[in-house]
Design an enzyme around this catalytic site. Structure first.
Site, PDB file in Angstrom:
ATOM      1  N   ARG A  17       0.839  -1.188   0.000  1.00 48.22           N
ATOM      2  CA  ARG A  17       0.000   0.000   0.000  1.00 48.22           C
ATOM      3  C   ARG A  17       0.874   1.237   0.000  1.00 48.22           C
ATOM      4  NH1 ARG A  17      -5.314  -0.556   3.661  1.00 48.22           N
ATOM      5  NH2 ARG A  17      -4.998  -2.676   2.928  1.00 48.22           N
ATOM      6  N   SER A 103      -8.129  -0.412  -0.362  1.00 49.83           N
ATOM      7  CA  SER A 103      -9.221  -0.614   0.575  1.00 49.83           C
ATOM      8  C   SER A 103      -9.879   0.705   0.955  1.00 49.83           C
ATOM      9  CB  SER A 103      -8.719  -1.366   1.812  1.00 49.83           C
ATOM     10  OG  SER A 103      -9.774  -1.696   2.676  1.00 49.83           O
ATOM     11  N   HIS A 104      -9.781   1.098   2.231  1.00 49.49           N
ATOM     12  CA  HIS A 104     -10.451   2.294   2.727  1.00 49.49           C
ATOM     13  C   HIS A 104      -9.541   3.518   2.740  1.00 49.49           C
ATOM     14  CE1 HIS A 104      -8.417   0.422   6.168  1.00 49.49           C
ATOM     15  NE2 HIS A 104      -8.251   1.658   6.607  1.00 49.49           N
ATOM     16  N   LYS A 113      -3.298  -6.431  -3.051  1.00 49.68           N
ATOM     17  CA  LYS A 113      -3.598  -7.565  -2.189  1.00 49.68           C
ATOM     18  C   LYS A 113      -3.335  -8.835  -2.987  1.00 49.68           C
ATOM     19  CE  LYS A 113      -6.849  -5.393   1.011  1.00 49.68           C
ATOM     20  NZ  LYS A 113      -8.174  -5.468   1.668  1.00 49.68           N
ATOM     21  N   ASP A 252     -16.711  -1.131   2.727  1.00 54.43           N
ATOM     22  CA  ASP A 252     -15.527  -0.319   2.528  1.00 54.43           C
ATOM     23  C   ASP A 252     -15.176  -0.304   1.038  1.00 54.43           C
ATOM     24  OD1 ASP A 252     -14.562  -2.900   2.305  1.00 54.43           O
ATOM     25  OD2 ASP A 252     -12.826  -2.593   3.591  1.00 54.43           O
ATOM     26  N   ASP A 254     -12.993  -1.645  -1.059  1.00 51.88           N
ATOM     27  CA  ASP A 254     -12.842  -2.868  -1.867  1.00 51.88           C
ATOM     28  C   ASP A 254     -13.886  -3.915  -1.517  1.00 51.88           C
ATOM     29  OD1 ASP A 254     -11.672  -3.338   0.630  1.00 51.88           O
ATOM     30  OD2 ASP A 254     -10.144  -4.677  -0.165  1.00 51.88           O
ATOM     31  N   ASP A 256     -14.656  -5.803   0.968  1.00 54.47           N
ATOM     32  CA  ASP A 256     -14.461  -7.064   1.698  1.00 54.47           C
ATOM     33  C   ASP A 256     -14.961  -6.964   3.133  1.00 54.47           C
ATOM     34  OD1 ASP A 256     -12.443  -5.384   2.585  1.00 54.47           O
ATOM     35  OD2 ASP A 256     -10.839  -6.870   2.432  1.00 54.47           O
ATOM     36  N   ARG A 257     -15.282  -5.744   3.596  1.00 55.43           N
ATOM     37  CA  ARG A 257     -15.852  -5.576   4.936  1.00 55.43           C
ATOM     38  C   ARG A 257     -17.267  -5.025   4.824  1.00 55.43           C
ATOM     39  NH1 ARG A 257     -12.383  -1.977   8.721  1.00 55.43           N
ATOM     40  NH2 ARG A 257     -12.002  -0.804   6.817  1.00 55.43           N
ATOM     41  N   HIS A 344     -14.383  -8.063   9.337  1.00 51.53           N
ATOM     42  CA  HIS A 344     -13.954  -9.068   8.370  1.00 51.53           C
ATOM     43  C   HIS A 344     -14.571 -10.403   8.795  1.00 51.53           C
ATOM     44  CE1 HIS A 344     -11.008  -6.957   5.880  1.00 51.53           C
ATOM     45  NE2 HIS A 344     -10.590  -6.339   6.959  1.00 51.53           N
TER      46      HIS A 344
END
Length: 468
Positions: A17, A103-104, A113, A252, A254, A256-257, A344
């Site tokens: 990142r 992500s966020h 990732k 979020d 991407d 995933d959450r 998650h």
């Protein structure tokens, strides 16, 4: 030999990142693509490559593919995907893969990732450091030599298969009609929600979806795509109340959450969601003949999670915070489900990977299979009072920890050092965990107690010592 290139600023514990144009550039991404193939020995193998809606993601996909194919990898470009779509593709195709996402994080960031074939995670302990070093060598040399038989690039859309697979895992066709507000935060849930919960690719469900910020926009014009921060939930909370919705879902960047809002506009704790989904997965596994299904939870989830798991006939296993730890335990324990307080959620039937969408579907099913509102349903899973995660930015983290330890390490208090320090009163009235972040300069506090007053007293005293 002194290395001219040092990628340690962008290579984190679990992913890559950095700031676009500074710590993550086309040159770096191309070198990482080559290193990914070399380190994981993927010459001649398929590599799934996709990305989120950030402006830099399409070019980074091309750069990574150039580096990977030069070293013999066969790149399958899946274009715009959520992170859990990547895990689906890596699991269903049994192929390694990467997605470009931060992500966020704010708009100026992007990242990578990574997963091995079967959606097995890659972390600093399982190949990420080696990929970093190999990429640095290519950057130092200034050239990526092609192998005798370079790989090829093909394109495939996996969204429809992903949506159909999730619908096989949780059947929502028979639930009562529900009105659902979904805040995609201009992130990838704007693409996945209509495919999975709507009727853009599959027949419609008894769900009235009210969209908030479904336009894919990596500049995040409405609010940061980080529902862990309470201010980023306000638009969703207001919309749920305004529309008289049964619940709200916030994803979020991407996707995933997933965070859940009840019909009153109040957040439902991720620990409560973990307990709710755990109960459903235990019952389903037992119905299939599994005597004592295993549930993984990290050490900052509510004490209610292991208590409910045991009461439901399952076995609760506690782990450190961090997806690589929970995924490893999911595999070694054969666990049916795992949950983290960061929202998650991991499923055995989803290649032990995390997916916010599948967790959301379990909540929709649990709510839609009975008549109670979500606020009543969730109350059963939230018997304790929690502080939530509170971050303190400090110059000397160890000194702060030492001050807390000096006061709380005493008779009548048990201290556990699994991840940071967890202090638990022997009478069970309160507990708290204090741990340093793996990715940011923060000391994180989570406290819980049987009553609100005790929780507030413990929380305030610890923070006073930490910030002294």
């Amino acid at each position: 030999m002194t290395t001219a290139f040092d990628l340690s600023e962008s290579f984190k514990a679990y992913d890559v990142r950095g700031i676009v144009g500074e710590t993550i550039t086309p040159q770096i991404v191309k070198a990482v693509g080559a290193a990914f193939v070399d380190v994981l020995e993927l010459a001649g193998e398929t590599i799934v490559v996709g990305g989120d809606m950030r402006q830099s993601s399409p070019e980074f996909i091309k750069d990574f593919a150039a580096g990977a194919t030069a070293r013999g990898g066969y790149v399958l470009v899946v274009d715009l995907i959520s992170t859990d779509e990547l895990y689906y593709a890596c699991g269903s195709l049994n192929a390694a893969g990467v997605t470009f996402t931060a992500s966020h994080n704010p708009a100026q960031y992007n990242g990578i990732k990574m997963a091995k074939a079967g959606a097995v995670p890659i972390s600093s302990e399982t190949g990420l450091k080696e990929i970093q070093k190999a990429a640095e060598r290519y950057l130092d040399d200034g050239v990526i030599p092609s192998v005798e038989k370079p790989g090829l690039i093909s394109v495939r859309d996996v969204l429809g298969d992903y949506a159909a697979y999730l619908r096989e895992l949780v059947d929502l066709r028979g639930i009562r009609p529900l009105k659902v507000v979904v805040d995609a935060g201009n992130g990838m849930a704007g693409l996945t929600t209509p495919a999975v919960l709507g009727d853009s690719l599959l027949p419609g469900l008894p769900l009235d979806i009210i969209p908030l910020y479904f336009e894919l926009d990596g500049s995040f014009p409405n609010h940061p795509a980080n529902p862990l921060e309470p201010e980023n939930l306000r638009d969703l909370q207001a919309a749920v109340v305004e529309h008289g919705a049964d619940l709200g879902l916030a994803f979020d960047g991407d996707a995933d959450r997933c965070f859940v809002i009840d019909e009153l506009g109040a957040p439902v704790s991720p620990s409560a969601i973990t307990a709710l989904v755990a109960r459903r997965e235990i019952a389903r596994a037992q119905a299939a003949g599994e005597e004592v299904p295993v549930i993984i939870h990290n050490l900052i989830t509510s004490r209610a999670v292991p208590e409910l798991v045991e009461a439901s006939g399952g076995r609760a296993v506690r782990t450190r915070v961090g997806h690589s730890f929970i995924k490893a335990l999911m595999a070694s324990e054969g666990a049916v489900f795992g949950g983290e307080h960061s929202a998650h959620y991991y499923f055995r039937d989803f290649y032990n990977a995390d997916t916010g969408m599948l967790a959301a579907m379990h909540v929709l099913a649990a709510l839609g299979e009975q008549e109670l509102p979500l606020s009543d349903l969730a109350r059963e899973y939230e018997p304790y009072f929690s502080s939530g995660e509170i971050n303190s930015k400090l110059d000397d983290v160890q000194a702060a920890v030492d001050r807390v330890r000096a006061e709380f390490e005493r008779p009548g208090v048990t201290v556990d050092s699994l991840d940071g320090l967890t202090f638990t009163s022997d009478d069970g009235q309160w507990w708290f965990n204090l741990r340093a972040s793996n990715t940011e300069p923060f000391l994180r506090l989570n406290a819980e107690a049987e009553d609100l007053s005790t929780m507030e007293q413990v929380r305030d005293r610890v923070l006073e010592l930490v910030r002294k």
